[in-house]
Design an enzyme around this catalytic site. Structure first.
Site, short mmCIF file in Angstrom:
data_model
loop_
_atom_site.label_atom_id
_atom_site.label_comp_id
_atom_site.label_asym_id
_atom_site.label_seq_id
_atom_site.Cartn_x
_atom_site.Cartn_y
_atom_site.Cartn_z
N SER A 242 0.87 -1.18 0.00
CA SER A 242 0.00 0.00 0.00
C SER A 242 0.90 1.22 0.00
O SER A 242 2.13 1.10 0.05
CB SER A 242 -0.89 0.01 1.24
OG SER A 242 -0.10 0.31 2.37
N LYS A 243 0.28 2.38 -0.02
CA LYS A 243 1.06 3.63 -0.08
C LYS A 243 2.02 3.75 1.09
O LYS A 243 3.06 4.39 1.00
CB LYS A 243 0.11 4.82 -0.09
CG LYS A 243 -0.74 4.88 -1.34
CD LYS A 243 -0.77 6.29 -1.94
CE LYS A 243 -1.43 6.29 -3.30
NZ LYS A 243 -2.88 6.00 -3.22
#
Ligand code: GLU
Length: 467
Positions: A242-243
Site C-alpha cells: 500500500s502507499k
C-alpha cells in the site's frame, strides 16, 4: 517447445502510473514469451473512461519503455474494441448461452433487500433467465450470461493447482450493460481470444474472475488459455502493498537511479527463482524462466537486495550502457540531460566509478571531481583541510609531481615516499590533496583522481588550493 507459439500479454488498467506489481507481471509475461520465441502483447484496459486519460496511458508506455519490455505490434486499446465486445455478447445470446434481462436497478435492489431480510443469498437471480421471448417488453435490457447453478467449476491453474468453485456461488453476470457498453469480464475474454493469447500470467487477485471468465469461453466454444495466477508482492513487513510502503511506481525507482537491468533482475526474483541464482542478466533469465519456478507464497520487497543487485549490474555494464542508464535516470528524475563534455568526462573516470556505485546518483556523486570546473567549490570540511600547514605540504609536493611520469606506480611511489620523508601519516597528506582535487574530504582515491584528471589539471587544482 509447445506446438502453438506462445502469446502472452500484459493488460494494465491506466491508473496514472505503472505499479511495480504490474511491472513484475509484465516482466514474467515478457520472459515467458520471448524465451520461447513467442509474442508479447500490450493491451491498455481503458474501458473506465474517467480514469483512462492519455497521460495515464502514457505512464504505462513510459514504464514499459524504461524497463526495456518491448511488445509486438501497437498497444491495443480495449475501449476501441467495444463494438466487437458487443458483437460477442449478441453471439452468446444467439447461442442461448446468455439472455436479455429487463430488470431495473430498483427491482434488483428490492431483490437484494428481500434476500438480506430473509437471510438468503444476495446473488441476483433474474426472472428473465428462462422467460419466453414473446413476453419481452420493448425496454432497455442488459445481456447476462446463463451461469450453471449446480455442480462445480474447476480453474486449472499452473501456479495454484486446481481451484474449485461451487457454481451456486456464480451469478448470471452482465456481459453487456443496458447502455450497450461491455463489462470488463466480457472484454478481457474477447480480447484475449482475438489477440490469440495462449498464456495468461497475472496477479492472483484475478483468480476468482477466471471462473466467471470461463463462462464466456464456454459460451463461445473458445479454448481456454493456460492460466497462471501469481501471488502478489508484499511489503518488507509481509503486509499487502500500500502507499505506506513508499514508492510503488516503477518510474519512482527509475528516478532513484537503479538501472533497468537491475530492476528486471530484482523483479524476476520477486516470486520466482532459479535455484540460488540471485544476480543474472536477461540472457539467463530468458533461458531459465518458466512458470514452474513461480512460488505460491507472496514475494516480499527487499530494498537491500535491490541495492546490491543494482551495484552488481552497474559494475557489469559497459560505458555506453551506463551513459544510457544515466540518461534514463535523468529523464525519470526530471533533471537536465548530460552534456557531451560530461559524457566524455564520465567515460574518462569510469574505471574508478563503476565498481563502487550502487545507483546512478551515487556514481555521479563519485564522479563529481571530474565533472566540476575550476575554480572548484569546496565544502566546509574541505575548506578546513586547507590551511597554512597544508599549504606548505602541497607546494612541496608540487615540485615532486612536476616532472613525474604520470602512472599509478610512480605516483604511489612519490606520495608514499613524500609522506615518509616528511614524517607524516599518509592521511595527513591525502586530506588536503583530496580537498584540493575534489573539493571534498571523501572522494575516490587520490591516485584515481590524479590519473583521471591528468598532470596539468591536477597541478592546477593543487595550485588553486595553495594560494
Ligand atoms: N486490467 C487488469 C488489471 O490491471 C488485468 C486484467 C488481466 O490481466 O486479465 O489488474
Amino acid at each position: 517447445m509447445p506446438d502453438t507459439p506462445v502469446v502472452t500479454r500484459i493488460a494494465p488498467s491506466p491508473t496514472g502510473y505503472m505499479h511495480i506489481g504490474t511491472a513484475r507481471t509484465a516482466l514474467f509475461n515478457w520472459l515467458y514469451a520471448r524465451g520461447r520465441g513467442g509474442k508479447f502483447l500490450l493491451r491498455i484496459e481503458d474501458t473506465d473512461r474517467a480514469r483512462s486519460t492519455p497521460e495515464a496511458t502514457q505512464a504505462i508506455l513510459d514504464g514499459m519503455a524504461w524497463l526495456g519490455l518491448d511488445y509486438d505490434g501497437a498497444a491495443v486499446s480495449q475501449f476501441e474494441r467495444r463494438d466487437r465486445h458487443a458483437e460477442v455478447a449478441y453471439a452468446m445470446l444467439a447461442a442461448g448461452a446468455a439472455y436479455k434481462c429487463f430488470a431495473t436497478q430498483v427491482e434488483i435492489e428490492a431483490f437484494r433487500e428481500k434476500a438480506r431480510a430473509e437471510g438468503g443469498s444476495t446473488l441476483y437471480r433474474s426472472p428473465w433467465r428462462d422467460a419466453d421471448p414473446a413476453t419481452h417488453p420493448d425496454a432497455p435490457f442488459a445481456i447476462r450470461v446463463k451461469a450453471p447453478r449446480e455442480g462445480e467449476t474447476v480453474i486449472r491453474d499452473v501456479v495454484q493447482g486446481d481451484v474449485t468453485i461451487r457454481n451456486s456461488e456464480l451469478d448470471d453476470m452482465i456481459v453487456l450493460r443496458s447502455d450497450g457498453t461491455p463489462t470488463y469480464m466480457l472484454a478481457v475474454v474477447v480480447d484475449d481470444h482475438d489477440m490469440g493469447v495462449t498464456h495468461v500470467i497475472r496477479g492472483d487477485d484475478h483468480l476468482n474472475n477466471a471462473a466467471r471468465q470461463m463462462l464466456v469461453y464456454a459460451a463461445m466454444g473458445w479454448p481456454l488459455p493456460v492460466w497462471a495466477h501469481i501471488p502478489l508482492i508484499h511489503g518488507e513487513d509481509g503486509k499487502k502493498l500500500s502507499k505506506r510502503h513508499g514508492a510503488l511506481g516503477i518510474m519512482d525507482w527509475a528516478a532513484q537511479g537503479y538501472p533497468a537491468s537491475a530492476m528486471r533482475n530484482y523483479l524476476a526474483r520477486l516470486g520466482w527463482s532459479h535455484g540460488d541464482d540471485e544476480f543474472f542478466g536477461d540472457a539467463e533469465a530468458l533461458d531459465w524462466f518458466d512458470i514452474t519456478g513461480i512460488k505460491k507464497a507472496p514475494a516480499r520487497l527487499d530494498p537491500k537486495k535491490l541495492e546490491k543487485l543494482s551495484g552488481q549490474h552497474i559494475a557489469a555494464m559497459d560505458d555506453a550502457a551506463i551513459l544510457a542508464g544515466i540518461d534514463g535516470y535523468f529523464a525519470a528524475a526530471g533533471k537536465p540531460a548530460t552534456t557531451e563534455q560530461d559524457r566524455a568526462r564520465l567515460i574518462s573516470a569510469m574505471p574508478c566509478l563503476k565498481d563502487r556505485a550502487k545507483t546512478f546518483p551515487e556514481l555521479l556523486e563519485k564522479a563529481r571531481f571530474v565533472l566540476i570546473d575550476r575554480p572548484i567549490g569546496r565544502d566546509e570540511k574541505a575548506k578546513a583541510a586547507l590551511n597554512s600547514v597544508s599549504n606548505g605540504i602541497l607546494s612541496e609536493l608540487t615540485s615532486h609531481l612536476q616532472n613525474a611520469t604520470w602512472s599509478r606506480n610512480v605516483l604511489e611511489g612519490i606520495l608514499t615516499e613524500f609522506a615518509d620523508t616528511q614524517g607524516m601519516k599518509f592521511g595527513t597528506l591525502a586530506a588536503p590533496l583530496r580537498a584540493a582535487l575534489a573539493g571534498r574530504t571523501t572522494s575516490p582515491s587520490v591516485y584515481d583522481m590524479m590519473l583521471v584528471l591528468g598532470r596539468e589539471e591536477t597541478l592546477s587544482r593543487i595550485g588553486e588550493a595553495t594560494v
